[in-house]
Design a protein around this motif. Sequence first.
Motif, PDB file in Angstrom:
ATOM      1  N   TYR A 195      -3.710  29.652  12.303  1.00 39.38           N
ATOM      2  CA  TYR A 195      -2.878  30.823  12.553  1.00 39.38           C
ATOM      3  C   TYR A 195      -2.581  31.456  11.198  1.00 39.38           C
ATOM      4  O   TYR A 195      -2.271  30.742  10.230  1.00 39.38           O
ATOM      5  N   LEU A 196      -2.664  32.782  11.107  1.00 38.75           N
ATOM      6  CA  LEU A 196      -2.408  33.487   9.863  1.00 38.75           C
ATOM      7  C   LEU A 196      -1.251  34.464  10.021  1.00 38.75           C
ATOM      8  O   LEU A 196      -0.958  34.930  11.135  1.00 38.75           O
ATOM      9  N   ASN A 197      -0.615  34.757   8.920  1.00 38.06           N
ATOM     10  CA  ASN A 197       0.531  35.665   8.885  1.00 38.06           C
ATOM     11  C   ASN A 197       0.041  37.092   9.135  1.00 38.06           C
ATOM     12  O   ASN A 197      -0.562  37.718   8.266  1.00 38.06           O
ATOM     13  N   ARG A 198       0.305  37.600  10.358  1.00 39.15           N
ATOM     14  CA  ARG A 198      -0.199  38.920  10.746  1.00 39.15           C
ATOM     15  C   ARG A 198       0.352  40.022   9.826  1.00 39.15           C
ATOM     16  O   ARG A 198      -0.364  40.967   9.464  1.00 39.15           O
ATOM     17  N   ASP A 199       1.614  39.907   9.430  1.00 40.33           N
ATOM     18  CA  ASP A 199       2.232  40.919   8.580  1.00 40.33           C
ATOM     19  C   ASP A 199       1.502  41.035   7.246  1.00 40.33           C
ATOM     20  O   ASP A 199       1.208  42.147   6.781  1.00 40.33           O
ATOM     21  N   ILE A 200       1.181  39.888   6.644  1.00 40.78           N
ATOM     22  CA  ILE A 200       0.470  39.905   5.361  1.00 40.78           C
ATOM     23  C   ILE A 200      -0.928  40.489   5.536  1.00 40.78           C
ATOM     24  O   ILE A 200      -1.385  41.314   4.722  1.00 40.78           O
ATOM     25  N   LEU A 201      -1.639  40.065   6.579  1.00 41.63           N
ATOM     26  CA  LEU A 201      -2.988  40.584   6.810  1.00 41.63           C
ATOM     27  C   LEU A 201      -2.974  42.102   6.932  1.00 41.63           C
ATOM     28  O   LEU A 201      -3.809  42.804   6.317  1.00 41.63           O
ATOM     29  N   GLU A 202      -2.062  42.619   7.719  1.00 39.91           N
ATOM     30  CA  GLU A 202      -2.028  44.065   7.940  1.00 39.91           C
ATOM     31  C   GLU A 202      -1.654  44.810   6.669  1.00 39.91           C
ATOM     32  O   GLU A 202      -2.183  45.902   6.397  1.00 39.91           O
ATOM     33  N   LEU A 291       9.414  18.592   5.383  1.00 36.57           N
ATOM     34  CA  LEU A 291       8.204  19.248   4.882  1.00 36.57           C
ATOM     35  C   LEU A 291       7.023  18.877   5.768  1.00 36.57           C
ATOM     36  O   LEU A 291       6.772  17.713   6.047  1.00 36.57           O
ATOM     37  N   GLY A 292       6.293  19.876   6.191  1.00 32.84           N
ATOM     38  CA  GLY A 292       5.151  19.638   7.060  1.00 32.84           C
ATOM     39  C   GLY A 292       5.473  19.741   8.532  1.00 32.84           C
ATOM     40  O   GLY A 292       4.570  19.705   9.361  1.00 32.84           O
ATOM     41  N   TYR A 293       6.760  19.886   8.882  1.00 36.32           N
ATOM     42  CA  TYR A 293       7.127  19.948  10.294  1.00 36.32           C
ATOM     43  C   TYR A 293       6.878  21.327  10.907  1.00 36.32           C
ATOM     44  O   TYR A 293       7.113  21.524  12.084  1.00 36.32           O
ATOM     45  N   GLY A 294       6.398  22.257  10.124  1.00 32.11           N
ATOM     46  CA  GLY A 294       6.127  23.585  10.672  1.00 32.11           C
ATOM     47  C   GLY A 294       4.706  23.739  11.127  1.00 32.11           C
ATOM     48  O   GLY A 294       4.204  24.856  11.235  1.00 32.11           O
ATOM     49  N   GLY A 295       4.039  22.631  11.390  1.00 35.18           N
ATOM     50  CA  GLY A 295       2.610  22.665  11.662  1.00 35.18           C
ATOM     51  C   GLY A 295       2.223  23.154  13.029  1.00 35.18           C
ATOM     52  O   GLY A 295       1.451  22.492  13.725  1.00 35.18           O
ATOM     53  N   CYS A 296       2.730  24.282  13.457  1.00 37.87           N
ATOM     54  CA  CYS A 296       2.244  24.870  14.710  1.00 37.87           C
ATOM     55  C   CYS A 296       2.437  26.379  14.667  1.00 37.87           C
ATOM     56  O   CYS A 296       3.335  26.897  14.002  1.00 37.87           O
ATOM     57  N   GLY A 297       1.549  27.069  15.383  1.00 33.70           N
ATOM     58  CA  GLY A 297       1.582  28.518  15.373  1.00 33.70           C
ATOM     59  C   GLY A 297       2.869  29.091  15.935  1.00 33.70           C
ATOM     60  O   GLY A 297       3.320  30.170  15.525  1.00 33.70           O
ATOM     61  N   GLY A 298       3.489  28.374  16.885  1.00 28.85           N
ATOM     62  CA  GLY A 298       4.741  28.851  17.454  1.00 28.85           C
ATOM     63  C   GLY A 298       5.843  28.946  16.423  1.00 28.85           C
ATOM     64  O   GLY A 298       6.646  29.895  16.424  1.00 28.85           O
ATOM     65  N   ARG A 332      10.333  28.791   3.513  1.00 28.84           N
ATOM     66  CA  ARG A 332       9.831  30.002   2.880  1.00 28.84           C
ATOM     67  C   ARG A 332       8.716  30.611   3.740  1.00 28.84           C
ATOM     68  O   ARG A 332       8.112  29.928   4.563  1.00 28.84           O
ATOM     69  N   PRO A 333       8.414  31.888   3.516  1.00 32.82           N
ATOM     70  CA  PRO A 333       7.300  32.476   4.265  1.00 32.82           C
ATOM     71  C   PRO A 333       5.997  31.753   3.937  1.00 32.82           C
ATOM     72  O   PRO A 333       5.778  31.335   2.799  1.00 32.82           O
ATOM     73  N   GLY A 334       5.165  31.576   4.948  1.00 33.75           N
ATOM     74  CA  GLY A 334       3.884  30.911   4.752  1.00 33.75           C
ATOM     75  C   GLY A 334       2.764  31.795   5.249  1.00 33.75           C
ATOM     76  O   GLY A 334       2.940  32.632   6.146  1.00 33.75           O
ATOM     77  N   PHE A 335       1.577  31.605   4.683  1.00 34.26           N
ATOM     78  CA  PHE A 335       0.439  32.441   5.076  1.00 34.26           C
ATOM     79  C   PHE A 335      -0.311  31.864   6.264  1.00 34.26           C
ATOM     80  O   PHE A 335      -0.904  32.603   7.037  1.00 34.26           O
ATOM     81  N   LEU A 336      -0.267  30.524   6.429  1.00 32.51           N
ATOM     82  CA  LEU A 336      -1.082  29.951   7.496  1.00 32.51           C
ATOM     83  C   LEU A 336      -0.439  28.698   8.073  1.00 32.51           C
ATOM     84  O   LEU A 336       0.448  28.091   7.474  1.00 32.51           O
ATOM     85  N   VAL A 337      -0.918  28.344   9.235  1.00 36.49           N
ATOM     86  CA  VAL A 337      -0.668  27.042   9.844  1.00 36.49           C
ATOM     87  C   VAL A 337      -2.008  26.521  10.342  1.00 36.49           C
ATOM     88  O   VAL A 337      -2.760  27.248  10.983  1.00 36.49           O
ATOM     89  N   LEU A 338      -2.309  25.282  10.009  1.00 37.70           N
ATOM     90  CA  LEU A 338      -3.528  24.646  10.486  1.00 37.70           C
ATOM     91  C   LEU A 338      -3.179  23.756  11.669  1.00 37.70           C
ATOM     92  O   LEU A 338      -2.260  22.955  11.596  1.00 37.70           O
ATOM     93  N   TYR A 355       3.473  37.804  15.956  1.00 34.71           N
ATOM     94  CA  TYR A 355       3.547  37.746  14.495  1.00 34.71           C
ATOM     95  C   TYR A 355       2.543  36.786  13.862  1.00 34.71           C
ATOM     96  O   TYR A 355       2.160  36.969  12.714  1.00 34.71           O
ATOM     97  N   ALA A 356       2.138  35.761  14.573  1.00 39.36           N
ATOM     98  CA  ALA A 356       1.145  34.815  14.057  1.00 39.36           C
ATOM     99  C   ALA A 356      -0.211  35.191  14.644  1.00 39.36           C
ATOM    100  O   ALA A 356      -0.434  35.070  15.851  1.00 39.36           O
ATOM    101  N   ALA A 357      -1.112  35.673  13.811  1.00 39.90           N
ATOM    102  CA  ALA A 357      -2.435  36.098  14.276  1.00 39.90           C
ATOM    103  C   ALA A 357      -3.338  34.885  14.465  1.00 39.90           C
ATOM    104  O   ALA A 357      -3.219  33.887  13.757  1.00 39.90           O
TER     105      ALA A 357
END
Length: 511
Positions: A195-202, A291-298, A332-338, A355-357
């Motif tokens: 999943y990628l940060n749609r705001d940054i991509l755009e 740390l690392g608990y944000g590992g999902c697109g949701g 903090r803002p992140g660019f991706l989630v794997l 928001y998550a592309a």
Amino acid sequence: MRIIKISLPYLLTLCLLLTLTGCKNEQDDIYSEAMTKSADASESQGPFPEAGETGERKLVIKTPFSNDGTGALPYLAKEFMDLHPGVVIEIDSAISNSQILSMSRAEIQMARESFYSRVSMEIASGEADYALFDVRDGLNIPQLTRNGFLEDLLPLWEADPALSSDGYFTNVLSGFKVDGKLSTLPYSFSFYDLYLNRDILERLGVDPETIEAVDPNRVLDWYERGRELQSNLNLSFSSGGKGLFYEYLERCHYIDLAERTASFDSPEFIDFLTRTNDVLNEDPDLEPELLGYGGCGGLLDANISYRKTGEYSEDILAWSPEVFKTVVEKARPGFLVLEESFMPNLITMQQPKEYAAGPYPLLTTDGKLGVRSVEEFSLPSAMKDKELAWEFIKHCLGTRSVERLDFLAQGSPVKYTTFIPVNKATFQNMLEDVNQHGDHGLAMGYSGFDTIDPKSMTELLEEILDREMVNIDLYSVDMEEFLEEFYVSGLTTPEECARKMQDRAYIWLNE
């Protein structure tokens, strides 16, 4: 010290343990009906040979951990025994569910190493009279295959009329071959996606709808440009670690199993180490254990929403609400989630988040799709009753109706699989299950799906699988100490780290 994020299968298992409970309202009727349905693929495979004069036939299946990948295996075994009363299936786990909860990490690792050491010796000495399940990351499968210690299951598959190639995602099996031999056979599989940060991509002028797949270099290009727009942008949301690309997939690009060579000392890999070491990986407002608990697109979607609007959908708080609320609001803002692909991810590919592309399939730099399985079988060549083992494997591969996707009849909420079944009809029935019953709360922040078209989803998956594949778990050479020295401790240069990894790979490839 952490160099990668929390294990994705572990996080998924944790969520399941926290939220799911057995439901026994109509178990007996459901189970009785399921066992007599003519649509059951296992019953269409022809009569199973009866026990001989020696009495019952027994199949032993060895697996490292009963709660690490076995999932539905005990229930599939019970089904098979009910269908064939002359058969006994015994699952021999090195560590039980109850034991693992009371063991330290060091004790678990010691038990794991002891299990694999013992199994390796028994396989090599011809004493392994059992099947293996979920052993992909602890045995040197390429070496055992080349030495003839593991059975090639491909001839059995190709000669069996019950296994029509049209009914299975057979292309995925190519990724599990070693020198043309299929020594591990999965009944489900997965791949990694981002999943990628749609705001940054755009803001970079990249249209998320035009992206079909991504690779590490492409993502790093976007991320480095994104840092110019937002200086505190982490590579991965909630600090998944600098080594995640290598750990989860890119190692396959630098090891050639067929030629038994590695290229970690190449300028390309040294540049890869340099670029990944330069990414931002800091979350000072999160406690270390988060740390690392944000590992999902949701959660990525919720974090971006929170930063833009001050609000987010609270369906992500279904598990450990205080933990995930803290992660969403303070990371903090992140660019991706794997993530590891499973049903909600695939559905999100057709029904995107705000928001998550994505998610987009993650490929190696040279364009290969990494596949893996935690639900795969191997048969040591010394095993005596391979016929029985093969019949059970076929049962696990058989078509399962919507009513038979979980094991409520046996007092468990465990589903047939959390990942992608090799059987196409079962895959479509899993989609129908979501249409009929919702997503069962199996994933944070993935509620509210519209009706799914199983046919179009199958076509989408076949498009993803229509490329060269590589079995990630065959590249299991341990490089953690060198990566920690480099990424975490800063004790080595990229060149020194690469040289150490090259030497370790040479030894591993020539064991």
